[in-house]
Design a protein around this motif. Structure first.
Motif, PDB file in Angstrom:
ATOM      1  N   LEU A 138     -31.348 112.655   0.518  1.00 25.66           N
ATOM      2  CA  LEU A 138     -31.222 111.370   1.512  1.00 25.66           C
ATOM      3  C   LEU A 138     -31.984 110.453   0.304  1.00 25.66           C
ATOM      4  CD1 LEU A 138     -33.932 113.039   3.495  1.00 25.66           C
ATOM      5  CD2 LEU A 138     -32.000 111.477   4.166  1.00 25.66           C
ATOM      6  N   ILE A 139     -31.257 109.267   1.131  1.00 28.29           N
ATOM      7  CA  ILE A 139     -31.021 107.581   0.392  1.00 28.29           C
ATOM      8  C   ILE A 139     -31.683 106.829   1.668  1.00 28.29           C
ATOM      9  CG2 ILE A 139     -29.616 108.307  -1.777  1.00 28.29           C
ATOM     10  CD1 ILE A 139     -27.311 107.285  -0.172  1.00 28.29           C
ATOM     11  N   ARG A 140     -32.563 106.279   0.659  1.00 27.25           N
ATOM     12  CA  ARG A 140     -32.487 104.832   2.200  1.00 27.25           C
ATOM     13  C   ARG A 140     -32.714 103.318   2.495  1.00 27.25           C
ATOM     14  NH1 ARG A 140     -36.848 102.857   0.979  1.00 27.25           N
ATOM     15  NH2 ARG A 140     -37.889 104.151  -0.980  1.00 27.25           N
ATOM     16  N   VAL A 141     -32.406 102.667   3.234  1.00 25.76           N
ATOM     17  CA  VAL A 141     -32.238 101.459   3.318  1.00 25.76           C
ATOM     18  C   VAL A 141     -33.345 100.750   2.666  1.00 25.76           C
ATOM     19  CG1 VAL A 141     -30.737  99.160   4.950  1.00 25.76           C
ATOM     20  CG2 VAL A 141     -30.243 102.433   5.443  1.00 25.76           C
ATOM     21  N   CYS A 142     -32.726  99.393   2.187  1.00 23.02           N
ATOM     22  CA  CYS A 142     -33.928  98.785   1.446  1.00 23.02           C
ATOM     23  C   CYS A 142     -33.362  97.348   1.580  1.00 23.02           C
ATOM     24  CB  CYS A 142     -34.288  99.002  -0.034  1.00 23.02           C
ATOM     25  SG  CYS A 142     -32.578  99.113  -1.272  1.00 23.02           S
ATOM     26  N   ARG A 143     -32.030  97.213   2.019  1.00 26.28           N
ATOM     27  CA  ARG A 143     -31.492  96.021   1.952  1.00 26.28           C
ATOM     28  C   ARG A 143     -30.586  96.153   3.245  1.00 26.28           C
ATOM     29  NH1 ARG A 143     -28.087  91.161  -1.998  1.00 26.28           N
ATOM     30  NH2 ARG A 143     -28.105  89.474   0.156  1.00 26.28           N
ATOM     31  N   THR A 144     -30.446  94.798   4.377  1.00 25.32           N
ATOM     32  CA  THR A 144     -29.294  95.712   5.317  1.00 25.32           C
ATOM     33  C   THR A 144     -28.204  94.634   5.276  1.00 25.32           C
ATOM     34  OG1 THR A 144     -30.470  93.385   6.439  1.00 25.32           O
ATOM     35  CG2 THR A 144     -31.654  95.765   7.066  1.00 25.32           C
ATOM     36  N   ALA A 145     -27.777  94.615   6.030  1.00 22.57           N
ATOM     37  CA  ALA A 145     -26.233  94.361   5.781  1.00 22.57           C
ATOM     38  C   ALA A 145     -26.075  92.703   5.420  1.00 22.57           C
ATOM     39  CB  ALA A 145     -25.649  94.267   7.252  1.00 22.57           C
ATOM     40  N   TYR A 146     -25.439  92.604   4.287  1.00 25.06           N
ATOM     41  CA  TYR A 146     -25.035  91.374   3.680  1.00 25.06           C
ATOM     42  C   TYR A 146     -23.425  91.430   3.057  1.00 25.06           C
ATOM     43  CZ  TYR A 146     -25.368  93.672  -0.339  1.00 25.06           C
ATOM     44  OH  TYR A 146     -25.625  94.042  -1.588  1.00 25.06           O
ATOM     45  N   PRO A 147     -22.991  90.063   3.542  1.00 27.59           N
ATOM     46  CA  PRO A 147     -21.299  90.215   3.299  1.00 27.59           C
ATOM     47  C   PRO A 147     -21.176  90.622   1.583  1.00 27.59           C
ATOM     48  CG  PRO A 147     -22.295  87.762   3.956  1.00 27.59           C
ATOM     49  CD  PRO A 147     -23.152  88.474   3.892  1.00 27.59           C
ATOM     50  N   ASP A 148     -20.307  91.820   1.604  1.00 27.49           N
ATOM     51  CA  ASP A 148     -19.652  92.531   0.452  1.00 27.49           C
ATOM     52  C   ASP A 148     -19.139  91.672  -0.077  1.00 27.49           C
ATOM     53  OD1 ASP A 148     -18.294  94.343  -1.015  1.00 27.49           O
ATOM     54  OD2 ASP A 148     -17.706  96.255   0.078  1.00 27.49           O
ATOM     55  N   PRO A 149     -20.165  91.130  -1.491  1.00 29.04           N
ATOM     56  CA  PRO A 149     -19.092  90.735  -2.581  1.00 29.04           C
ATOM     57  C   PRO A 149     -17.660  90.776  -3.312  1.00 29.04           C
ATOM     58  CG  PRO A 149     -21.045  91.466  -3.536  1.00 29.04           C
ATOM     59  CD  PRO A 149     -21.095  92.523  -1.547  1.00 29.04           C
ATOM     60  N   THR A 150     -17.229  92.354  -2.865  1.00 24.00           N
ATOM     61  CA  THR A 150     -15.763  92.529  -3.649  1.00 24.00           C
ATOM     62  C   THR A 150     -14.987  92.251  -3.057  1.00 24.00           C
ATOM     63  OG1 THR A 150     -16.296  94.931  -2.141  1.00 24.00           O
ATOM     64  CG2 THR A 150     -16.622  95.036  -4.274  1.00 24.00           C
ATOM     65  N   GLN A 151     -14.957  92.010  -1.203  1.00 22.08           N
ATOM     66  CA  GLN A 151     -14.186  91.527  -0.649  1.00 22.08           C
ATOM     67  C   GLN A 151     -13.579  90.133  -1.386  1.00 22.08           C
ATOM     68  OE1 GLN A 151     -15.445  90.570   3.587  1.00 22.08           O
ATOM     69  NE2 GLN A 151     -17.243  90.410   2.765  1.00 22.08           N
ATOM     70  N   PHE A 152     -14.380  88.992  -1.886  1.00 23.91           N
ATOM     71  CA  PHE A 152     -14.211  87.623  -2.117  1.00 23.91           C
ATOM     72  C   PHE A 152     -13.397  88.127  -3.947  1.00 23.91           C
ATOM     73  CE2 PHE A 152     -18.134  87.267   0.399  1.00 23.91           C
ATOM     74  CZ  PHE A 152     -17.081  86.887   1.628  1.00 23.91           C
ATOM     75  N   ASP A 153     -13.564  88.925  -4.136  1.00 27.75           N
ATOM     76  CA  ASP A 153     -13.533  89.403  -6.371  1.00 27.75           C
ATOM     77  C   ASP A 153     -11.885  89.694  -5.982  1.00 27.75           C
ATOM     78  OD1 ASP A 153     -12.922  89.632  -8.297  1.00 27.75           O
ATOM     79  OD2 ASP A 153     -14.821  91.249  -8.733  1.00 27.75           O
ATOM     80  N   PRO A 154     -10.770  88.456  -6.439  1.00 25.63           N
ATOM     81  CA  PRO A 154      -9.469  89.235  -6.489  1.00 25.63           C
ATOM     82  C   PRO A 154      -9.046  90.103  -7.583  1.00 25.63           C
ATOM     83  CG  PRO A 154      -9.861  87.010  -7.389  1.00 25.63           C
ATOM     84  CD  PRO A 154     -11.324  87.118  -6.284  1.00 25.63           C
ATOM     85  N   GLU A 155     -10.175  89.865  -8.723  1.00 28.35           N
ATOM     86  CA  GLU A 155      -9.500  91.632  -9.547  1.00 28.35           C
ATOM     87  C   GLU A 155     -10.544  93.276  -8.071  1.00 28.35           C
ATOM     88  OE1 GLU A 155      -8.441  90.799 -12.537  1.00 28.35           O
ATOM     89  OE2 GLU A 155      -7.881  88.760 -10.999  1.00 28.35           O
ATOM     90  N   SER A 156     -11.398  92.910  -7.337  1.00 32.64           N
ATOM     91  CA  SER A 156     -11.358  94.406  -7.199  1.00 32.64           C
ATOM     92  C   SER A 156     -10.561  94.771  -6.485  1.00 32.64           C
ATOM     93  CB  SER A 156     -12.742  94.108  -6.525  1.00 32.64           C
ATOM     94  OG  SER A 156     -13.403  94.970  -5.209  1.00 32.64           O
ATOM     95  N   HIS A 157     -10.821  96.538  -6.554  1.00 31.50           N
ATOM     96  CA  HIS A 157      -9.965  96.838  -5.991  1.00 31.50           C
ATOM     97  C   HIS A 157      -9.965  97.016  -4.029  1.00 31.50           C
ATOM     98  CE1 HIS A 157      -7.979 100.778  -4.410  1.00 31.50           C
ATOM     99  NE2 HIS A 157      -8.451 101.091  -3.471  1.00 31.50           N
ATOM    100  N   TYR A 158     -11.697  96.003  -4.266  1.00 32.79           N
ATOM    101  CA  TYR A 158     -11.623  95.764  -2.611  1.00 32.79           C
ATOM    102  C   TYR A 158     -11.151  94.422  -2.092  1.00 32.79           C
ATOM    103  CZ  TYR A 158     -13.454 100.195  -3.219  1.00 32.79           C
ATOM    104  OH  TYR A 158     -13.834 102.167  -3.325  1.00 32.79           O
TER     105      TYR A 158
END
Length: 153
Positions: free
Chosen positions: A64-84
């Motif tokens: 089990l894990i727990r949410v400690c920060r709710t949804a925010y923009p995924d930084p990997t979407q802006f990184d041209p070097e990221s697979h994501y």
């Protein structure tokens, strides 16, 4: 409080990563499915998440894990070097979300998919149905109780 299930490959973001740094938030990023993203946007602080190891030799719920920060923009979407990376996402109009998670507890033993499929309370759960590939899904109170009970057996 809501309960969720999130799938991950153990060598990418598994239970051992959370155990190694139990009080350090780990960013859950790289989700590129709109329905899974929408579920992440519904997560609230303190929500419990079952961590499911998939695409590996031993498939099942690891803890089990727990949410400690709710949804925010995924930084990997802006990184041209990221697979994501997503060239269509902009800072003004991000398409993808991330959440931060911390360890709640590692199960004493992995709860395998074969056992989960045998739990009558999970008969309608997408996890045990054929063809479901969603990486984030809600888990009902009844399903969560059955999973927790099975994890102690």
């Amino acid at each position: 409080m809501n309960t969720w299930l999130m799938k991950s490959e153990p060598d990418e973001c598994g239970i051992d990563d959370f155990v190694a740094a139990p009080d350090t938030p780990i960013r859950w990023d790289g989700v590129r499915n709109y329905q899974a993203r929408n579920f992440m946007q519904q997560m609230q602080l303190g929500d419990q998440v079952f961590l499911y190891h998939s695409s590996c030799k031993d498939i099942g719920i690891a803890g089990l894990i727990r949410v400690c920060r709710t949804a925010y923009p995924d930084p990997t979407q802006f990184d041209p070097e990221s697979h994501y990376h997503d060239a269509r996402s902009t800072q003004d109009k991000p398409r993808w979300q991330a959440v931060d998670l911390v360890l709640e507890k590692k199960f004493a033993a992995l709860l395998p998919l074969e056992i989960l499929k045998q739990l009558p309370e999970l008969a309608d759960c997408p996890l045990v149905k054929k063809g479901n590939r969603l990486s984030v899904m809600p888990i009902s109170t009844t399903e969560a109780a059955a999973i927790l009970a099975a994890s102690k057996e």
